[in-house]
Each structure stands twice: as structure tokens, then as C-alpha cells.
Design an enzyme around this catalytic site. Structure first.
Site, mmCIF file in Angstrom:
data_model
loop_
_atom_site.group_PDB
_atom_site.id
_atom_site.type_symbol
_atom_site.label_atom_id
_atom_site.label_comp_id
_atom_site.label_asym_id
_atom_site.label_seq_id
_atom_site.Cartn_x
_atom_site.Cartn_y
_atom_site.Cartn_z
ATOM 1 C CE LYS A 102 -3.071 2.891 2.557
ATOM 2 N NZ LYS A 102 -3.420 3.341 3.917
ATOM 3 C CB ALA A 189 -8.319 8.158 5.081
#
Length: 262
Positions: A102, A189
Site C-alpha cells: 500500500k 481514511a
């Protein structure tokens, strides 16, 4: 048999909830929350959590063995493409050649908003270097498409700022990204509670990655369980297809014909 599986870089997963491993009081608490979430992919900040780079110290891999979980090394804390690439090359060494990573390149330490020029630069280098790159990005459909064209295996637009818990602030941009993408789109997020996760899935996202929403809950294990259910419910709702919104009901939900007195 579950035919609605998440496929990333050619590998199939039954869970669409990806979780982070930071911010817990200890590794045991981390494992308990991840078990409750039912996650198969867990992301690890190479710069902050030991997975072998500190010999003799407790390693996260002792409680989350790679034979049971897909470990997703990330570049949290990196502010340049160069730092991000270096960090993920270290992660690949520590995980015996593991290629799924990631990428996140941050723009500033206050908002943790992505630096997209540096993100694009790092993505190009990593893809050429044989990595399968899942990438944290702004909720900009053009940037997401550029990352896909570079060869990233998944794009991960923010719902709101990292750690904010503000939920999905711009569902319209997410829809544009989802409609245009040919790779999985996962919200990364901003999720604060289970309803945020469900909304992301109802919009058509392929999955959600979260950390703070679980780790900073008053009861992380219970919140992890709630998030698991929310992801599943949101996905089923998206597959089912919601009824159209109407200002008022033009026809009742129950027929009136045959009622007594009619």
C-alpha cells in the site's frame, strides 16, 4: 459458495474489510480486533511497527502470521516518492519477496492529505519494480484514473482526512471514481463508525480500509464486529439495488384494492 469475492492482484478474498494494525495498546489487542473484524488483509506501517527490522524485539508477525493473513506493508510517514519506494523495498525483503503493498505519500503532517505528484512518481517506480500497488489518493477521478493507467492494482481514495472520523464528505466524487475504474476502489481514511462503512459499500466501493475507527473506539473488538456487519450489509444493499428516491409516494407500498369498505 460465495461468488461475490474481492479480487486484488489475482488473489481472492471473502472479506472486504481491510484493517490497520497501529494505535492499539498491544499486539494482543490488535489480534483480537482483527479476529472480530474477520479481515484477511492487514496493513502494517513499516516505519512504525516491527515485522523483523528490529531483531530481538516483539514482532507483529508473531500474532499475525503471513500464513493466516495477507500482510500489506504501507508507507505511512513518508513524504517523498524516494522515501516511499525505499520503505516498500525494505518491506519486500522482510516479507520474503511479497509484492502486494500500500503506497501513501503524504503532503503534510497536519492533514495527512496525499501528495499526488509524489504519489504518481512513486507508483511508476514501484510498478516498474514488480510491485502490486494499492494506492492511497485524493478523491479526484482524474488522479485515480492516472494511477490505474500506471498499473496500480487498486485505488484507495480518502473519504475524509486520515484519523478524522468525519465519514464520507464527497460521495459524488467517489461515485465518479467507481464508475470509471477497472480496478477495485476501496475507501481509505475518514471512516468513523459503522454507518460510514455501510455508505461506502452502498455507493459501490469494493472495500474499505480503516484503523483509527476501530482502534480508538471505546470497545475496539465490538466496533470491529460492527464494522464487519456494516461492510456486509452495505455490499448486499448495493447488489440488491435500492428503490428510487421520491419526494412523495405516488403509490402505496400495500395495495388498497379489496380493502373493507372499498
Amino acid at each position: 459458495m460465495n461468488t461475490d469475492a474481492l479480487v486484488i492482484a489475482g488473489k481472492t478474498y471473502h472479506s472486504r474489510l481491510l484493517v490497520g494494525t497501529g494505535k492499539y495498546k498491544d499486539f494482543a489487542a490488535t489480534r483480537a480486533a482483527i479476529d472480530a473484524a474477520g479481515s484477511q488483509i492487514v496493513t502494517v506501517a513499516i516505519r512504525r511497527i516491527n515485522i523483523g527490522q528490529e531483531p530481538g524485539q516483539p514482532s507483529l508477525l508473531d500474532v499475525l502470521p503471513p500464513e493466516q493473513f495477507t500482510i500489506l506493508p504501507n508507507t505511512a510517514g513518508c513524504y517523498t516518492a524516494e522515501d516511499a519506494v525505499r520503505t516498500l523495498r525494505l518491506g519486500r525483503e522482510l516479507l520474503d519477496g511479497h509484492s502486494l503493498v500500500k503506497l501513501e505519500v503524504l503532503g503534510d503532517p497536519q492533514t495527512l492529505f496525499p501528495n499526488m505528484p509524489e504519489t504518481l512518481k512513486a507508483a511508476e517506480t514501484l510498478v516498474k519494480d514488480g510491485f502490486d500497488v494499492m494506492v492511497y489518493c485524493s478523491d479526484d477521478p482524474i488522479q485515480a484514473k492516472l494511477l490505474e493507467q500506471i498499473g496500480c492494482v487498486a485505488v484507495m481514495p480518502l473519504a475524509s482526512l486520515i484519523g478524522s472520523g468525519m465519514g464520507i464528505l464527497n460521495p459524488w466524487n467517489l461515485k465518479l471514481i467507481i464508475e470509471a475504474a477497472k480496478v477495485p476502489v476501496l475507501v481509505d481514511a475518514g471512516v468513523g463508525t459503522a454507518s460510514d462503512a455501510a455508505i461506502a459499500m452502498e455507493l459501490g466501493c469494493d472495500g474499505v480500509l480503516m484503523n483509527t475507527a476501530i482502534a480508538h473506539a471505546q470497545n475496539p473488538v465490538l466496533m470491529a464486529s460492527a464494522m464487519k456487519k456494516a461492510i456486509e450489509a452495505g455490499r448486499e444493499a448495493w447488489l440488491a439495488g435500492r428503490m428510487p428516491r421520491k419526494l412523495y409516494a405516488a403509490s402505496p407500498s400495500s395495495p388498497t384494492g379489496g380493502l373493507i369498505g372499498t
